[in-house]
Design a protein around this motif. Structure first.
Motif, PDB file in Angstrom:
ATOM      1  N   THR A  82     123.759  55.587   3.554  1.00  0.00           N
ATOM      2  CA  THR A  82     122.995  56.190   2.644  1.00  0.00           C
ATOM      3  C   THR A  82     121.902  55.222   2.139  1.00  0.00           C
ATOM      4  O   THR A  82     120.621  55.716   2.360  1.00  0.00           O
ATOM      5  N   PRO A 130     123.070  43.357   3.665  1.00  0.00           N
ATOM      6  CA  PRO A 130     122.865  44.609   4.447  1.00  0.00           C
ATOM      7  C   PRO A 130     123.849  44.804   5.415  1.00  0.00           C
ATOM      8  O   PRO A 130     124.072  43.922   5.880  1.00  0.00           O
ATOM      9  N   THR A 131     124.426  45.975   5.444  1.00  0.00           N
ATOM     10  CA  THR A 131     125.347  46.469   6.540  1.00  0.00           C
ATOM     11  C   THR A 131     124.809  46.205   7.923  1.00  0.00           C
ATOM     12  O   THR A 131     123.514  46.733   7.867  1.00  0.00           O
ATOM     13  N   TYR A 140     124.671  45.242  -4.157  1.00  0.00           N
ATOM     14  CA  TYR A 140     124.826  44.988  -2.711  1.00  0.00           C
ATOM     15  C   TYR A 140     124.097  43.613  -2.348  1.00  0.00           C
ATOM     16  O   TYR A 140     123.188  43.493  -3.089  1.00  0.00           O
TER      17      TYR A 140
HETATM   18  P1  AMP Z   1     127.888  55.473   3.027  1.00  0.00           P
HETATM   19  O1  AMP Z   1     128.043  55.037   4.246  1.00  0.00           O
HETATM   20  O2  AMP Z   1     126.576  55.136   2.624  1.00  0.00           O
HETATM   21  O3  AMP Z   1     128.837  56.409   2.278  1.00  0.00           O
HETATM   22  O4  AMP Z   1     128.668  53.969   2.155  1.00  0.00           O
HETATM   23  C1  AMP Z   1     129.824  53.642   2.083  1.00  0.00           C
HETATM   24  C2  AMP Z   1     130.277  52.560   0.902  1.00  0.00           C
HETATM   25  O5  AMP Z   1     129.803  51.296   1.127  1.00  0.00           O
HETATM   26  C3  AMP Z   1     129.707  53.008  -0.436  1.00  0.00           C
HETATM   27  O6  AMP Z   1     130.647  52.807  -1.419  1.00  0.00           O
HETATM   28  C4  AMP Z   1     128.576  52.245  -0.460  1.00  0.00           C
HETATM   29  O7  AMP Z   1     128.113  51.688  -2.129  1.00  0.00           O
HETATM   30  C5  AMP Z   1     129.103  50.822  -0.068  1.00  0.00           C
HETATM   31  N1  AMP Z   1     127.931  50.031   0.721  1.00  0.00           N
HETATM   32  C6  AMP Z   1     126.948  50.522   1.193  1.00  0.00           C
HETATM   33  N2  AMP Z   1     125.985  49.587   1.616  1.00  0.00           N
HETATM   34  C7  AMP Z   1     126.636  48.119   1.090  1.00  0.00           C
HETATM   35  C8  AMP Z   1     126.229  46.959   1.180  1.00  0.00           C
HETATM   36  N3  AMP Z   1     125.131  46.582   1.832  1.00  0.00           N
HETATM   37  N4  AMP Z   1     126.947  46.084   0.419  1.00  0.00           N
HETATM   38  C9  AMP Z   1     128.214  46.570  -0.191  1.00  0.00           C
HETATM   39  N5  AMP Z   1     128.679  47.803  -0.176  1.00  0.00           N
HETATM   40  C10 AMP Z   1     127.732  48.658   0.306  1.00  0.00           C
END
Ligand code: AMP
Length: 412
Positions: free
Chosen positions: A52, A24-25, A21
């Protein structure tokens, strides 16, 4: 913004880096500072937004100080797959912290889970039923829980877990941090959140709708044409990673058999399969051993496989929420994706809702060269809120009155 903004301990920053990563999203930007400060959080966010890490990274940071060997964090998730996925992510983030996680869910032996708890774990990720089981056996001490996470609360409610959740809440210390995540907030979920949360930071990320990165299309069909239409669609689209949803366990297996006989590499995923078979199916799909996974809703809940190109609704789900969850399997974290919907006449009300939410008619497709027989796949689509007679996606063509004795579906 980068993750360095949060000032994580280097051991946790190392976990972020190892996960790949960089930025941050939006939910991570909003939630991480709140969780770090110890505040309760109400997160309304759809799947695939990075939830998560949004809760787990700051939780790990807060756990670095304080006792080891006691259960200090409890994460509740509706399905084994989601629990497993949260645990895998957590172990990745926590690799250099010596904080330990155990996953507790049914369908597999209780003893290894109890054994791990006896050896000492700081984080428990669990499905509610088995957690209560293990607690009743005396293998789990919940008196030291500092943070409770309820993930996908709406789905917990759909699956009938509310009584179990109430029982679990009664076993936890009164003073604790509560993090509550749900894709939608129907009134029972709102009441539960009100009961659990104290002065929460409210974070809403996007409307509860499919991510903008997902293109959605309709393939009008009759029930009888579905399997051959899907085979033709797959020929048309070429080699893509597809997650296909069917309504029942039997339909999942039948469709997997049909697609295999067409030469596709397919695995099924449904609730009658043993946990190890289900995990094998998910792992095989993740690793790319086969390209197509046919699944029921419950079995596919929470599977975190990146790079799914297409979600196919072979059978449309019952509700818009369920549709959102399914479609959330593709187009995750900014990748683009497709949702292909095989729609029959009984799906008309749901299609209407999807279109209303989308704000415009979905693209409608007819497969070139496919023998539709007497079925007329040329539909007129009109948005409900704009009853202006404006032509829909296929122009102003009027639907033919009847086909095969049934009315032509009209998504208006
Ligand atoms: P989640 O909503 O937690 O299930 O995350 C969805 C997907 O996004 C998963 O494959 C995570 O590994 C990926 N992800 C989460 N945060 C990031 C980030 N900051 N940068 C890139 N990918 C991410």
């Amino acid at each position: 913004m980068s993750f360095s903004h949060f000032g994580f301990d280097p051991r946790i920053q190392a976990g972020v880096d190892a996960s790949g990563y960089v930025q941050p999203t939006p939910i991570q930007q909003a939630a991480i500072p709140e969780v770090l400060s110890g505040r309760d959080v109400l997160g309304v966010a759809q799947t695939g937004t990075g939830k998560t890490a949004a809760f787990m990274l700051p939780i790990l940071q807060n756990l670095l100080d304080g006792p080891r060997g006691k259960v200090r964090v409890l994460v509740l998730a509706p399905t084994r797959e989601l629990a497993e996925q949260i645990s895998v992510a957590t172990r990745g983030f926590a690799e250099q912290t010596k904080l330990r996680t155990v996953t507790v869910y049914g369908g597999v032996g209780k003893r290894p889970q109890a054994e791990k708890l006896r050896k000492g774990r700081e984080i428990v990720v669990a499905c509610p039923g088995r957690l209560l089981d293990v607690w009743e056996d005396g293998d789990l001490d919940l008196n030291h829980v500092e943070t409770l996470v309820l993930d996908e609360a709406d789905r917990m409610f759909d699956m009938g877990f509310l009584p179990d959740i109430r029982r679990i809440l009664a076993l936890l210390p009164v003073h604790r941090q509560n993090l509550f995540f749900s894709a939608t907030m129907p009134s029972p979920i709102r009441s539960l959140a009100d009961r659990i949360l104290a002065n929460p930071a409210s974070i809403t990320i996007g409307a509860p709708a499919p991510a903008a990165s997902v293109s959605q299309a309709l393939y009008p069909t009759s029930e009888q044409l579905k399997s051959s239409l899907l085979v033709s669609i797959m020929k048309e689209r070429g080699r893509e990673r597809m997650l296909i949803f069917a309504r029942t366990k039997i339909r999942v297996q039948q469709l997997a058999t049909i697609l295999r006989s067409e030469g596709h590499r397919v695995e099924a995923l449904e609730g009658n399969m043993t946990q190890s078979k289900r995990q094998q199916a998910i792992d095989g799909f993740r690793k790319g051993s086969f390209q197509i996974l046919v699944a029921t809703d419950v079995a596919a809940r929470g599977i975190d496989v990146t790079g799914i190109d297409v979600v196919v609704n072979y059978d449309m789900p019952e509700t818009f929420d369920a549709y959102t969850h399914r479609v959330g399997r593709t187009g995750r974290a900014d990748a683009t994706g497709w949702a292909l919907n095989l729609v029959a006449i009984m799906d008309t009300p749901l299609v209407r809702e999807i279109q209303e939410n989308h704000g415009q008619p979905l693209e409608q497709r007819v497969v070139d060269g496919f023998d539709y027989g007497s079925f007329n796949p040329q539909l007129r689509i009109i948005e409900r809120r704009k009853r202006t007679g404006r032509p829909g996606a296929l122009g102003s063509r009027r639907p033919r009155a009847t086909t095969g004795g049934r009315r032509t579906p009209r998504f208006s």
